[in-house]
Scaffold this motif. Structure first.
Motif, PDB file in Angstrom:
ATOM      1  N   MET A 167     -34.300 -30.056  -9.157  1.00  0.00           N
ATOM      2  CA  MET A 167     -34.823 -30.470 -10.496  1.00  0.00           C
ATOM      3  C   MET A 167     -34.421 -29.085 -11.457  1.00  0.00           C
ATOM      4  SD  MET A 167     -35.963 -33.500 -10.523  1.00  0.00           S
ATOM      5  CE  MET A 167     -37.035 -33.483 -12.219  1.00  0.00           C
ATOM      6  N   LEU A 168     -33.816 -29.166 -12.590  1.00  0.00           N
ATOM      7  CA  LEU A 168     -33.650 -28.161 -13.624  1.00  0.00           C
ATOM      8  C   LEU A 168     -35.033 -27.175 -13.969  1.00  0.00           C
ATOM      9  CD1 LEU A 168     -30.958 -29.592 -15.742  1.00  0.00           C
ATOM     10  CD2 LEU A 168     -30.586 -27.942 -13.996  1.00  0.00           C
ATOM     11  N   PRO A 169     -35.912 -27.908 -14.453  1.00  0.00           N
ATOM     12  CA  PRO A 169     -37.347 -27.183 -14.617  1.00  0.00           C
ATOM     13  C   PRO A 169     -37.736 -26.210 -13.554  1.00  0.00           C
ATOM     14  CG  PRO A 169     -37.582 -29.577 -15.367  1.00  0.00           C
ATOM     15  CD  PRO A 169     -36.161 -29.487 -14.555  1.00  0.00           C
ATOM     16  N   ASP A 170     -37.553 -26.674 -12.449  1.00  0.00           N
ATOM     17  CA  ASP A 170     -38.074 -25.687 -11.319  1.00  0.00           C
ATOM     18  C   ASP A 170     -36.841 -24.275 -11.055  1.00  0.00           C
ATOM     19  OD1 ASP A 170     -39.925 -27.447 -10.368  1.00  0.00           O
ATOM     20  OD2 ASP A 170     -38.654 -28.303  -9.056  1.00  0.00           O
ATOM     21  N   LEU A 171     -35.706 -24.560 -11.566  1.00  0.00           N
ATOM     22  CA  LEU A 171     -34.675 -23.665 -11.368  1.00  0.00           C
ATOM     23  C   LEU A 171     -35.092 -22.649 -12.524  1.00  0.00           C
ATOM     24  CD1 LEU A 171     -31.184 -25.539 -10.798  1.00  0.00           C
ATOM     25  CD2 LEU A 171     -32.196 -23.661  -9.357  1.00  0.00           C
ATOM     26  N   VAL A 172     -35.554 -23.116 -13.817  1.00  0.00           N
ATOM     27  CA  VAL A 172     -35.748 -22.197 -14.860  1.00  0.00           C
ATOM     28  C   VAL A 172     -36.801 -21.204 -14.268  1.00  0.00           C
ATOM     29  CG1 VAL A 172     -37.078 -22.267 -17.126  1.00  0.00           C
ATOM     30  CG2 VAL A 172     -35.242 -23.833 -16.553  1.00  0.00           C
ATOM     31  N   VAL A 173     -37.908 -21.802 -13.736  1.00  0.00           N
ATOM     32  CA  VAL A 173     -38.926 -21.026 -13.139  1.00  0.00           C
ATOM     33  C   VAL A 173     -38.260 -19.638 -12.473  1.00  0.00           C
ATOM     34  CG1 VAL A 173     -40.955 -20.498 -11.995  1.00  0.00           C
ATOM     35  CG2 VAL A 173     -40.829 -22.420 -13.607  1.00  0.00           C
ATOM     36  N   ARG A 174     -37.417 -20.227 -11.535  1.00  0.00           N
ATOM     37  CA  ARG A 174     -36.719 -19.227 -10.475  1.00  0.00           C
ATOM     38  C   ARG A 174     -35.832 -18.190 -11.143  1.00  0.00           C
ATOM     39  NH1 ARG A 174     -35.097 -23.111  -5.961  1.00  0.00           N
ATOM     40  NH2 ARG A 174     -34.546 -21.170  -4.719  1.00  0.00           N
ATOM     41  N   VAL A 175     -34.985 -18.697 -12.016  1.00  0.00           N
ATOM     42  CA  VAL A 175     -34.075 -17.893 -12.918  1.00  0.00           C
ATOM     43  C   VAL A 175     -34.916 -16.750 -13.663  1.00  0.00           C
ATOM     44  CG1 VAL A 175     -32.513 -17.615 -14.763  1.00  0.00           C
ATOM     45  CG2 VAL A 175     -32.338 -19.537 -13.035  1.00  0.00           C
ATOM     46  N   LEU A 176     -35.963 -17.215 -14.222  1.00  0.00           N
ATOM     47  CA  LEU A 176     -36.867 -16.313 -14.956  1.00  0.00           C
ATOM     48  C   LEU A 176     -37.543 -15.264 -14.169  1.00  0.00           C
ATOM     49  CD1 LEU A 176     -38.439 -18.726 -17.675  1.00  0.00           C
ATOM     50  CD2 LEU A 176     -36.523 -17.005 -18.008  1.00  0.00           C
ATOM     51  N   GLU A 177     -37.828 -15.602 -12.827  1.00  0.00           N
ATOM     52  CA  GLU A 177     -38.153 -14.693 -11.887  1.00  0.00           C
ATOM     53  C   GLU A 177     -37.270 -13.600 -11.548  1.00  0.00           C
ATOM     54  OE1 GLU A 177     -39.498 -17.302  -8.583  1.00  0.00           O
ATOM     55  OE2 GLU A 177     -41.536 -17.650  -9.535  1.00  0.00           O
ATOM     56  N   VAL A 178     -36.180 -14.090 -11.350  1.00  0.00           N
ATOM     57  CA  VAL A 178     -34.920 -12.734 -11.071  1.00  0.00           C
ATOM     58  C   VAL A 178     -34.739 -12.427 -12.312  1.00  0.00           C
ATOM     59  CG1 VAL A 178     -32.502 -12.645 -10.845  1.00  0.00           C
ATOM     60  CG2 VAL A 178     -33.713 -14.351  -9.615  1.00  0.00           C
ATOM     61  N   TYR A 179     -35.117 -12.752 -13.697  1.00  0.00           N
ATOM     62  CA  TYR A 179     -34.799 -11.912 -14.727  1.00  0.00           C
ATOM     63  C   TYR A 179     -36.001 -10.967 -15.066  1.00  0.00           C
ATOM     64  CZ  TYR A 179     -31.274 -14.911 -16.857  1.00  0.00           C
ATOM     65  OH  TYR A 179     -29.885 -15.562 -17.282  1.00  0.00           O
ATOM     66  N   ALA A 180     -37.198 -11.387 -14.575  1.00  0.00           N
ATOM     67  CA  ALA A 180     -38.228 -10.394 -14.459  1.00  0.00           C
ATOM     68  C   ALA A 180     -38.131  -9.274 -13.780  1.00  0.00           C
ATOM     69  CB  ALA A 180     -39.583 -11.054 -14.107  1.00  0.00           C
ATOM     70  N   GLN A 181     -37.510  -9.494 -12.382  1.00  0.00           N
ATOM     71  CA  GLN A 181     -37.013  -8.367 -11.506  1.00  0.00           C
ATOM     72  C   GLN A 181     -36.196  -7.661 -12.235  1.00  0.00           C
ATOM     73  OE1 GLN A 181     -35.924 -10.568  -7.881  1.00  0.00           O
ATOM     74  NE2 GLN A 181     -38.195 -11.672  -7.889  1.00  0.00           N
ATOM     75  N   ALA A 182     -35.009  -8.075 -12.893  1.00  0.00           N
ATOM     76  CA  ALA A 182     -33.940  -7.216 -13.300  1.00  0.00           C
ATOM     77  C   ALA A 182     -34.652  -6.355 -14.542  1.00  0.00           C
ATOM     78  CB  ALA A 182     -33.068  -7.947 -14.049  1.00  0.00           C
ATOM     79  N   ASP A 183     -35.469  -6.959 -15.308  1.00  0.00           N
ATOM     80  CA  ASP A 183     -36.110  -6.207 -16.209  1.00  0.00           C
ATOM     81  C   ASP A 183     -37.081  -5.123 -15.820  1.00  0.00           C
ATOM     82  OD1 ASP A 183     -34.999  -7.932 -18.212  1.00  0.00           O
ATOM     83  OD2 ASP A 183     -36.601  -9.215 -18.563  1.00  0.00           O
ATOM     84  N   GLN A 184     -37.664  -5.176 -14.956  1.00  0.00           N
ATOM     85  CA  GLN A 184     -38.477  -4.173 -14.047  1.00  0.00           C
ATOM     86  C   GLN A 184     -37.613  -3.223 -13.628  1.00  0.00           C
ATOM     87  OE1 GLN A 184     -40.848  -6.363 -11.516  1.00  0.00           O
ATOM     88  NE2 GLN A 184     -41.886  -7.697 -13.005  1.00  0.00           N
ATOM     89  N   ALA A 185     -36.553  -3.416 -13.112  1.00  0.00           N
ATOM     90  CA  ALA A 185     -35.476  -2.595 -12.258  1.00  0.00           C
ATOM     91  C   ALA A 185     -34.816  -1.740 -13.549  1.00  0.00           C
ATOM     92  CB  ALA A 185     -34.461  -3.348 -11.425  1.00  0.00           C
ATOM     93  N   VAL A 186     -34.578  -2.343 -14.460  1.00  0.00           N
ATOM     94  CA  VAL A 186     -33.936  -1.475 -15.730  1.00  0.00           C
ATOM     95  C   VAL A 186     -35.017  -0.614 -16.174  1.00  0.00           C
ATOM     96  CG1 VAL A 186     -33.063  -1.621 -17.822  1.00  0.00           C
ATOM     97  CG2 VAL A 186     -32.020  -3.095 -16.191  1.00  0.00           C
ATOM     98  N   HIS A 187     -36.364  -1.182 -16.334  1.00  0.00           N
ATOM     99  CA  HIS A 187     -37.312  -0.189 -16.948  1.00  0.00           C
ATOM    100  C   HIS A 187     -37.655   0.911 -16.033  1.00  0.00           C
ATOM    101  CE1 HIS A 187     -41.211   0.856 -18.781  1.00  0.00           C
ATOM    102  NE2 HIS A 187     -41.587   0.930 -17.496  1.00  0.00           N
ATOM    103  N   ARG A 188     -37.482   0.687 -14.628  1.00  0.00           N
ATOM    104  CA  ARG A 188     -37.659   1.958 -13.765  1.00  0.00           C
ATOM    105  C   ARG A 188     -36.512   2.947 -13.989  1.00  0.00           C
ATOM    106  NH1 ARG A 188     -39.575  -2.184 -10.173  1.00  0.00           N
ATOM    107  NH2 ARG A 188     -37.504  -2.551  -9.422  1.00  0.00           N
ATOM    108  N   TYR A 189     -35.240   2.438 -13.864  1.00  0.00           N
ATOM    109  CA  TYR A 189     -34.277   3.402 -14.124  1.00  0.00           C
ATOM    110  C   TYR A 189     -34.065   4.071 -15.473  1.00  0.00           C
ATOM    111  CZ  TYR A 189     -29.342   4.900 -13.826  1.00  0.00           C
ATOM    112  OH  TYR A 189     -28.322   5.666 -13.798  1.00  0.00           O
ATOM    113  N   ARG A 190     -34.492   3.341 -16.486  1.00  0.00           N
ATOM    114  CA  ARG A 190     -34.604   3.991 -17.898  1.00  0.00           C
ATOM    115  C   ARG A 190     -35.540   5.144 -17.781  1.00  0.00           C
ATOM    116  NH1 ARG A 190     -35.223  -0.349 -22.421  1.00  0.00           N
ATOM    117  NH2 ARG A 190     -35.096   1.716 -23.675  1.00  0.00           N
ATOM    118  N   THR A 191     -36.817   4.940 -17.144  1.00  0.00           N
ATOM    119  CA  THR A 191     -37.851   5.737 -17.083  1.00  0.00           C
ATOM    120  C   THR A 191     -37.312   7.346 -16.277  1.00  0.00           C
ATOM    121  OG1 THR A 191     -39.413   3.966 -17.228  1.00  0.00           O
ATOM    122  CG2 THR A 191     -40.271   6.194 -16.494  1.00  0.00           C
ATOM    123  N   ALA A 192     -36.597   6.753 -15.283  1.00  0.00           N
ATOM    124  CA  ALA A 192     -36.449   8.017 -14.284  1.00  0.00           C
ATOM    125  C   ALA A 192     -35.272   8.769 -14.692  1.00  0.00           C
ATOM    126  CB  ALA A 192     -35.748   7.420 -13.059  1.00  0.00           C
TER     127      ALA A 192
END
Length: 214
Positions: free
Chosen positions: A1-26
């Motif tokens: 179901m597409l709504p389920d995929l949305v949640v999972r895609v946004l979870e990947v995005y959250a991980q990417a945002d956090q990884a970028v934040h750590r890299y920028r901080t470092a």
């Protein structure tokens, strides 16, 4: 179901945002203030799956039909249709739907790939390279450099069809809108109210602080 995929895609995005934040901080790397060079690039690509969260948001906010018309009218436009030069003019414009931007927009300038020896190398943004006088090697060997491949594989794993083929950004947006529109048309009617089929409005991958260059 597409709504389920949305949640999972946004979870990947959250991980990417956090990884970028750590890299920028470092590393201390930042996009130059007001830079929107990558928004104007004709090389920006994404998978259809990456834009499914955006498509649901646009249908929820009754903007889907308007954006499809804009894409059709401006089919020869090379830059992303989401870019608005009138948005935050003091910064030269910006993304009209920033929280729902594609993966490359989240990572560009702060991610890279492994070389033949397996060493992570930053994929330099030309503007940032000149600004920070970056050399060919890693900017900081101790910094956790996000890898495009890691997050690309994570997206593909969610749906091998929708998440595998990268297309020009406007084409990917249009296809995502068409698929979500078809899904909403075909799902069981409930007094013609599809609100229950839409994922939560606030995405999990909300950025720490908007970057106007991506």
């Amino acid at each position: 179901m597409l709504p389920d995929l949305v949640v999972r895609v946004l979870e990947v995005y959250a991980q990417a945002d956090q990884a970028v934040h750590r890299y920028r901080t470092a590393t201390g790397l930042r996009c130059p203030s007001g830079c929107v060079s990558c928004c104007h690039s004709p090389k920006v690509e994404a998978t259809t799956l990456e834009l499914i969260p955006l498509a649901f948001h646009l249908f929820r906010s009754n903007q889907a039909e308007l954006l499809l018309k804009r894409i059709d009218k401006q089919h020869q436009a090379e830059h992303c249709i989401l870019f608005r030069p009138d948005l935050a003019p003091e910064f030269g414009g910006g993304c009209s739907h920033y929280p729902y931007r594609a993966l490359v927009c989240r990572l560009f300038g702060f991610a890279g790939a492994e070389d033949r020896e397996g060493t992570p190398r930053l994929a330099h943004c030309r503007v940032m390279k000149e600004m920070y006088h970056l050399g060919p090697g890693p900017t900081d060997e101790t910094a956790p450099l996000p890898l495009f491949h890691t997050f690309g594989v994570a997206i593909t794993a969610l749906h091998p069809h929708l998440g595998a083929v990268r297309r020009p950004i406007n084409q990917a947006i249009a296809e995502a809108l068409q698929k979500v529109g078809l899904y909403l048309d075909l799902c069981p009617p409930d007094d013609h109210d599809h609100s229950r089929d839409l994922p939560p409005e606030k995405p999990l991958g909300t950025p720490f602080r908007p970057r106007r260059a991506a």
